[in-house]
Design an enzyme around this catalytic site. Structure first.
Site, short mmCIF file in Angstrom:
data_model
loop_
_atom_site.label_atom_id
_atom_site.label_comp_id
_atom_site.label_asym_id
_atom_site.label_seq_id
_atom_site.Cartn_x
_atom_site.Cartn_y
_atom_site.Cartn_z
N CYS A 137 -54.64 -32.62 -73.73
CA CYS A 137 -53.22 -33.00 -73.71
C CYS A 137 -52.82 -33.19 -72.25
CB CYS A 137 -52.44 -31.85 -74.35
SG CYS A 137 -50.66 -31.96 -74.27
N HIS A 181 -47.74 -25.23 -70.11
CA HIS A 181 -49.11 -25.74 -70.20
C HIS A 181 -49.65 -25.62 -71.62
CE1 HIS A 181 -49.85 -25.33 -65.67
NE2 HIS A 181 -49.42 -26.53 -66.00
N CYS A 182 -50.39 -26.64 -72.02
CA CYS A 182 -50.93 -26.69 -73.37
C CYS A 182 -52.32 -26.07 -73.39
CB CYS A 182 -50.98 -28.14 -73.82
SG CYS A 182 -51.61 -28.33 -75.47
N HIS A 191 -46.93 -35.12 -66.77
CA HIS A 191 -47.16 -33.67 -66.84
C HIS A 191 -45.98 -32.91 -66.21
CE1 HIS A 191 -49.72 -29.97 -66.66
NE2 HIS A 191 -48.91 -29.70 -65.64
N GLU A 192 -45.63 -33.29 -65.01
CA GLU A 192 -44.61 -32.52 -64.28
C GLU A 192 -43.22 -32.70 -64.88
OE1 GLU A 192 -45.36 -30.28 -62.17
OE2 GLU A 192 -47.36 -30.80 -61.50
N HIS A 227 -42.78 -30.56 -67.86
CA HIS A 227 -42.32 -29.19 -67.54
C HIS A 227 -40.79 -29.14 -67.46
CE1 HIS A 227 -46.17 -27.35 -67.09
NE2 HIS A 227 -46.48 -27.83 -65.91
N CYS A 262 -50.18 -33.88 -77.14
CA CYS A 262 -50.73 -33.44 -78.43
C CYS A 262 -49.59 -33.28 -79.43
CB CYS A 262 -51.46 -32.12 -78.21
SG CYS A 262 -50.33 -30.75 -77.97
ZN LIG Z 1 -50.29 -30.22 -75.81
ZN LIG Z 2 -48.34 -27.84 -64.86
#
Ligand SMILES: [Zn+2]
Ligand SMILES: [Zn+2]
Length: 322
Positions: A254, A248-249, A238-239, A242, A273
């Site tokens: 996701c 953010h999705c 996740h990070e 970025h 996703c």
């Molecule tokens: Zn996504």
């Molecule tokens: Zn985030």
């Protein structure tokens, strides 16, 4: 004419519900049409890529957020593929293409994820070269700390770490990610934060402290080491996502979904996703099937069964579409 009092009360309740409803719930999951629009025009892609970003069975629309969830508290508008391209995101090139992981403080055996496994995962997830830097002793740096009043444990101020990282960015670094078992806070007014990043400056810091059930005084289950690794891998995907300029999705379940609490980050999947896969593939230009195969191998080695099954089904779906 005199208004009937009961009717008037009904009307007031009705108005209250409308007003309250508007404030309490202003994120609605996008309909299919909007989701497909976020993926963008697939006809502009080369033949070999066209089928790889379709919605398909593997990807589930984002669910309605509950009170306390990220999108309930922060109703974001989302970033389509087109928005992403227009944002001119950082993209690895021939000079800057390595992801550096810098462990801060100690990673005690039995209470920390394996650094080697984290490196392997980031490399498979981003199809990029990853280098693990030597352990950095936090006592050597003058970092602001405090004792959290709720947990009574030491926390480090993230902005101090980010400033330190900016000074240590190597020439070939696409990004420099500090990872730590210390708990973090981003500002005096916050209780804690899982991680924080400076996207334009290509640095970030993430803590795995709260991924251990023992942090909350809970009993560690027999698979707790796997759980810590599973959670740590997910936050890194996740990070670092970025760092590639992916926001953010809000379209699908996701790994790039925002998260406000541990239960919510546990519920979001490990995969990206089709909207975000398209962004990442544009950035790194990897072979999508090869990437999935490497991830499958990693998940198998770690015993992440749900993720193994997901990749297996996804690969089947891709081969069926060919
Ligand atoms: Zn996504
Ligand atoms: Zn985030």
């Amino acid at each position: 004419m005199v208004t009937h009092p009961v009717k008037r009360i009904d009307f007031i309740i009705f108005l209250f519900l409308i007003i309250f409803g508007c404030f309490a719930m202003n994120f609605t999951p996008p309909e299919k049409e909007e989701r497909l629009k976020a993926i963008g025009n697939l006809n502009e892609l080369p033949e070999s890529l066209k089928g790889l970003f379709k919605e398909g069975e593997s990807f589930k629309p984002i669910p309605f957020p509950n009170p306390g969830d990220w999108l309930y508290e922060h109703p974001e508008s989302g970033q389509t593929y087109k928005d992403y391209i227009n944002s001119n995101p950082n993209k690895p090139d021939s000079k800057r293409n390595k992801i550096y992981l810098k462990p801060l403080g100690s990673f005690p055996e039995g209470a920390s994820p394996s650094l080697g496994k984290l490196k392997e995962y980031v490399s498979a997830f981003f199809s990029s070269e990853v280098e693990l830097l030597p352990l950095f002793d936090i006592k050597d740096a003058k970092l602001t700390t405090r004792i959290n009043p709720y947990t009574e444990r030491q926390q480090i101020l993230t902005t101090d770490i980010l400033n330190l990282l900016k000074k240590n960015l190597l020439d070939d670094a696409f990004c420099l990610m500090a990872i730590t078992m210390e708990d973090l806070y981003p500002h005096q007014t916050w209780n804690f934060v899982f991680g924080q990043a400076s996207l334009r400056e290509r640095v970030g810091v993430y803590s795995f402290a709260r991924y251990d059930p023992a942090f909350y005084g809970k009993e560690r289950g027999k698979d707790y080491k796997k759980l810590i690794l599973w959670r740590s891998c997910k936050v890194l995907a996740h990070e670092i996502g970025h760092q590639f300029g992916i926001e953010h999705c809000i379209f699908y379940g996701c790994v790039m979904n925002g998260s406000n609490h541990l239960q919510e980050s546990d519920a979001r999947p490990h995969h990206i996703c089709p909207v975000d896969l398209r962004k990442l593939q544009y950035s790194v230009e990897f072979d999508i099937v090869e990437r999935y195969k490497k991830l499958q191998q990693f998940y198998e080695e770690c015993g992440f069964e749900k993720e193994v099954n997901w990749v297996r089904e996804r690969l089947k779906e891709i081969l069926k579409n060919e």
